[in-house]
Design a protein around this motif. Structure first.
Motif, PDB file in Angstrom:
ATOM      1  N   VAL A   1      38.380 -24.739  -5.911  1.00  0.00           N
ATOM      2  CA  VAL A   1      39.003 -24.014  -7.169  1.00  0.00           C
ATOM      3  C   VAL A   1      37.656 -24.041  -8.119  1.00  0.00           C
ATOM      4  CG1 VAL A   1      40.773 -24.072  -9.286  1.00  0.00           C
ATOM      5  CG2 VAL A   1      41.370 -24.630  -6.751  1.00  0.00           C
ATOM      6  N   LEU A   2      37.571 -22.913  -8.961  1.00  0.00           N
ATOM      7  CA  LEU A   2      36.417 -22.409  -9.777  1.00  0.00           C
ATOM      8  C   LEU A   2      36.745 -21.899 -10.919  1.00  0.00           C
ATOM      9  CD1 LEU A   2      33.666 -21.294  -7.052  1.00  0.00           C
ATOM     10  CD2 LEU A   2      34.082 -23.675  -7.796  1.00  0.00           C
ATOM     11  N   GLU A   3      36.099 -22.364 -12.021  1.00  0.00           N
ATOM     12  CA  GLU A   3      36.562 -21.859 -13.330  1.00  0.00           C
ATOM     13  C   GLU A   3      35.723 -20.330 -13.481  1.00  0.00           C
ATOM     14  OE1 GLU A   3      35.974 -22.272 -18.160  1.00  0.00           O
ATOM     15  OE2 GLU A   3      34.991 -23.798 -16.866  1.00  0.00           O
ATOM     16  N   VAL A   4      36.669 -19.276 -13.642  1.00  0.00           N
ATOM     17  CA  VAL A   4      36.092 -18.048 -13.952  1.00  0.00           C
ATOM     18  C   VAL A   4      35.257 -18.085 -15.466  1.00  0.00           C
ATOM     19  CG1 VAL A   4      36.522 -15.476 -14.396  1.00  0.00           C
ATOM     20  CG2 VAL A   4      37.847 -16.957 -12.786  1.00  0.00           C
ATOM     21  N   VAL A   5      33.838 -18.059 -15.583  1.00  0.00           N
ATOM     22  CA  VAL A   5      33.010 -17.993 -16.402  1.00  0.00           C
ATOM     23  C   VAL A   5      33.125 -16.654 -17.121  1.00  0.00           C
ATOM     24  CG1 VAL A   5      30.779 -18.389 -17.383  1.00  0.00           C
ATOM     25  CG2 VAL A   5      31.569 -19.574 -15.403  1.00  0.00           C
ATOM     26  N   ALA A   6      33.243 -15.653 -16.481  1.00  0.00           N
ATOM     27  CA  ALA A   6      33.216 -14.065 -16.782  1.00  0.00           C
ATOM     28  C   ALA A   6      33.951 -13.234 -15.819  1.00  0.00           C
ATOM     29  CB  ALA A   6      31.705 -13.498 -17.163  1.00  0.00           C
ATOM     30  N   ARG A   7      34.568 -12.491 -16.526  1.00  0.00           N
ATOM     31  CA  ARG A   7      35.445 -11.486 -15.538  1.00  0.00           C
ATOM     32  C   ARG A   7      34.876  -9.954 -16.015  1.00  0.00           C
ATOM     33  NH1 ARG A   7      41.736 -10.945 -15.521  1.00  0.00           N
ATOM     34  NH2 ARG A   7      41.920  -9.618 -13.681  1.00  0.00           N
ATOM     35  N   GLU A   8      34.860  -9.190 -14.841  1.00  0.00           N
ATOM     36  CA  GLU A   8      34.301  -7.791 -14.963  1.00  0.00           C
ATOM     37  C   GLU A   8      36.065  -7.014 -15.105  1.00  0.00           C
ATOM     38  OE1 GLU A   8      31.770  -6.442 -12.263  1.00  0.00           O
ATOM     39  OE2 GLU A   8      30.153  -7.963 -12.597  1.00  0.00           O
ATOM     40  N   PRO A   9      36.084  -6.091 -15.864  1.00  0.00           N
ATOM     41  CA  PRO A   9      37.126  -5.193 -16.078  1.00  0.00           C
ATOM     42  C   PRO A   9      37.823  -4.829 -14.696  1.00  0.00           C
ATOM     43  CG  PRO A   9      35.436  -4.024 -17.152  1.00  0.00           C
ATOM     44  CD  PRO A   9      35.191  -5.502 -16.616  1.00  0.00           C
ATOM     45  N   ASP A  10      39.072  -4.718 -14.624  1.00  0.00           N
ATOM     46  CA  ASP A  10      39.689  -4.021 -13.427  1.00  0.00           C
ATOM     47  C   ASP A  10      39.454  -4.491 -12.186  1.00  0.00           C
ATOM     48  OD1 ASP A  10      40.592  -2.008 -14.967  1.00  0.00           O
ATOM     49  OD2 ASP A  10      38.949  -0.744 -14.767  1.00  0.00           O
ATOM     50  N   ALA A  11      39.451  -6.006 -12.303  1.00  0.00           N
ATOM     51  CA  ALA A  11      39.206  -7.053 -11.105  1.00  0.00           C
ATOM     52  C   ALA A  11      37.941  -6.324 -10.292  1.00  0.00           C
ATOM     53  CB  ALA A  11      40.346  -7.110 -10.171  1.00  0.00           C
ATOM     54  N   ALA A  12      36.898  -5.698 -10.758  1.00  0.00           N
ATOM     55  CA  ALA A  12      35.713  -5.483 -10.216  1.00  0.00           C
ATOM     56  C   ALA A  12      34.734  -6.794  -9.587  1.00  0.00           C
ATOM     57  CB  ALA A  12      34.739  -4.241 -10.842  1.00  0.00           C
TER      58      ALA A  12
ATOM     59  N   THR B   1      20.046 -14.038 -11.394  1.00  0.00           N
ATOM     60  CA  THR B   1      18.924 -14.692 -11.594  1.00  0.00           C
ATOM     61  C   THR B   1      19.132 -15.790 -12.828  1.00  0.00           C
ATOM     62  OG1 THR B   1      18.354 -13.156 -13.351  1.00  0.00           O
ATOM     63  CG2 THR B   1      17.644 -12.563 -11.134  1.00  0.00           C
ATOM     64  N   PRO B   2      18.045 -16.770 -13.135  1.00  0.00           N
ATOM     65  CA  PRO B   2      17.999 -17.532 -14.457  1.00  0.00           C
ATOM     66  C   PRO B   2      18.244 -16.764 -15.578  1.00  0.00           C
ATOM     67  CG  PRO B   2      16.478 -18.238 -12.747  1.00  0.00           C
ATOM     68  CD  PRO B   2      16.941 -16.945 -12.402  1.00  0.00           C
ATOM     69  N   ASP B   3      17.614 -15.705 -15.736  1.00  0.00           N
ATOM     70  CA  ASP B   3      17.880 -14.774 -16.970  1.00  0.00           C
ATOM     71  C   ASP B   3      19.072 -14.266 -17.206  1.00  0.00           C
ATOM     72  OD1 ASP B   3      15.203 -15.313 -17.952  1.00  0.00           O
ATOM     73  OD2 ASP B   3      14.451 -13.612 -16.951  1.00  0.00           O
ATOM     74  N   GLU B   4      19.680 -13.800 -16.118  1.00  0.00           N
ATOM     75  CA  GLU B   4      21.218 -13.228 -16.117  1.00  0.00           C
ATOM     76  C   GLU B   4      22.136 -14.678 -16.549  1.00  0.00           C
ATOM     77  OE1 GLU B   4      21.437  -9.711 -12.949  1.00  0.00           O
ATOM     78  OE2 GLU B   4      21.048 -11.870 -12.063  1.00  0.00           O
ATOM     79  N   GLY B   5      21.639 -15.445 -15.838  1.00  0.00           N
ATOM     80  CA  GLY B   5      22.655 -17.003 -16.267  1.00  0.00           C
ATOM     81  C   GLY B   5      22.641 -17.262 -17.649  1.00  0.00           C
ATOM     82  N   ALA B   6      21.292 -17.121 -18.150  1.00  0.00           N
ATOM     83  CA  ALA B   6      20.973 -17.397 -19.577  1.00  0.00           C
ATOM     84  C   ALA B   6      21.962 -16.687 -20.501  1.00  0.00           C
ATOM     85  CB  ALA B   6      19.610 -17.461 -20.181  1.00  0.00           C
ATOM     86  N   GLU B   7      22.077 -15.511 -20.241  1.00  0.00           N
ATOM     87  CA  GLU B   7      22.981 -14.604 -21.056  1.00  0.00           C
ATOM     88  C   GLU B   7      24.481 -14.795 -20.688  1.00  0.00           C
ATOM     89  OE1 GLU B   7      21.645 -12.845 -23.532  1.00  0.00           O
ATOM     90  OE2 GLU B   7      19.956 -13.775 -22.878  1.00  0.00           O
ATOM     91  N   ILE B   8      24.906 -15.131 -19.562  1.00  0.00           N
ATOM     92  CA  ILE B   8      26.307 -15.318 -19.309  1.00  0.00           C
ATOM     93  C   ILE B   8      26.695 -16.717 -19.910  1.00  0.00           C
ATOM     94  CG2 ILE B   8      27.791 -16.150 -17.483  1.00  0.00           C
ATOM     95  CD1 ILE B   8      26.199 -13.900 -15.731  1.00  0.00           C
ATOM     96  N   MET B   9      25.845 -17.851 -19.891  1.00  0.00           N
ATOM     97  CA  MET B   9      26.033 -19.085 -20.589  1.00  0.00           C
ATOM     98  C   MET B   9      26.274 -19.095 -21.954  1.00  0.00           C
ATOM     99  SD  MET B   9      26.844 -21.987 -19.683  1.00  0.00           S
ATOM    100  CE  MET B   9      27.114 -23.686 -20.513  1.00  0.00           C
TER     101      MET B   9
ATOM    102  N   ARG C   1      21.523 -20.853 -23.818  1.00  0.00           N
ATOM    103  CA  ARG C   1      20.726 -20.066 -22.793  1.00  0.00           C
ATOM    104  C   ARG C   1      19.595 -20.907 -22.083  1.00  0.00           C
ATOM    105  NH1 ARG C   1      20.916 -16.509 -27.233  1.00  0.00           N
ATOM    106  NH2 ARG C   1      21.366 -14.540 -26.511  1.00  0.00           N
ATOM    107  N   ILE C   2      19.012 -21.973 -22.462  1.00  0.00           N
ATOM    108  CA  ILE C   2      18.240 -23.088 -21.501  1.00  0.00           C
ATOM    109  C   ILE C   2      19.275 -23.490 -20.393  1.00  0.00           C
ATOM    110  CG2 ILE C   2      17.109 -25.287 -21.856  1.00  0.00           C
ATOM    111  CD1 ILE C   2      16.430 -24.601 -24.582  1.00  0.00           C
ATOM    112  N   ALA C   3      20.361 -24.076 -20.824  1.00  0.00           N
ATOM    113  CA  ALA C   3      21.430 -24.465 -19.961  1.00  0.00           C
ATOM    114  C   ALA C   3      21.684 -23.357 -18.991  1.00  0.00           C
ATOM    115  CB  ALA C   3      22.701 -25.264 -20.681  1.00  0.00           C
TER     116      ALA C   3
END
Length: 165
Positions: free
Chosen positions: A56-67, A108-116, A146-148
């Protein structure tokens, strides 16, 4: 005797293990909607045993319409579910009471930085706790998150077909 991996947290035993695995059982009996879209159940195949595994994992971000859904490997890239997805990226998740065929894409780490940074804005307390568990800067500001985010592996699970019930 098998040597413990120093980079992985110790395995839970006893009542702590049962408590940690409780969400899996709740998903299995059809109570996935109780988690209000915050958690999903990932089915994955063990890379060594070939057995069906669940996490079981936490959803950090979700795209619309279950994409798609974004999840984080909070214990790092040595998490079994993360390593199993690296071996076999096509799998199934359960979100609420629906099953979805998905394909894992490793960000990528840069994508992860923005998501975090975005996650930290929406859930500051939880984001600080995650950073503290991983011994990462937990100052609470967007730059600390972002660093995390560059250090935490993120996975996007893209919906590969229509949901089934």
């Amino acid at each position: 005797m098998v040597q413990a991996d120093p980079e992985r947290p110790p395995l839970r035993t006893g009542w702590r293990r049962r408590l940690a695995r409780l969400p899996i059982h709740l998903f299995r009996v059809g109570l996935g909607p109780v988690f209000g879209g915050r958690l999903l159940l990932l089915h994955h195949r063990g890379r060594i045993t070939g057995l069906d595994r669940r996490a079981v994992l936490e959803v950090v971000a979700r795209e619309p319409d279950a994409a798609g859904w974004v999840v984080a490997a909070g214990f790092g890239p040595r998490s079994d579910w993360y390593r199993n997805l690296r071996e076999e990226p096509k799998t199934v998740i359960q979100f609420g009471n629906r099953h979805h065929a998905v394909t894992a894409h490793f960000l990528t780490p840069d994508e992860g930085a923005e998501i975090m940074a975005e996650y930290g804005r929406r859930h500051p307390r939880t984001a600080r706790r995650l950073c503290a568990v991983m011994n990462l800067p937990a100052g609470g500001g967007a730059s600390a998150f972002r660093i995390a985010g560059r250090a935490i592996p993120f996975v996007r699970l893209d919906n590969a077909g229509p949901p089934s019930s």
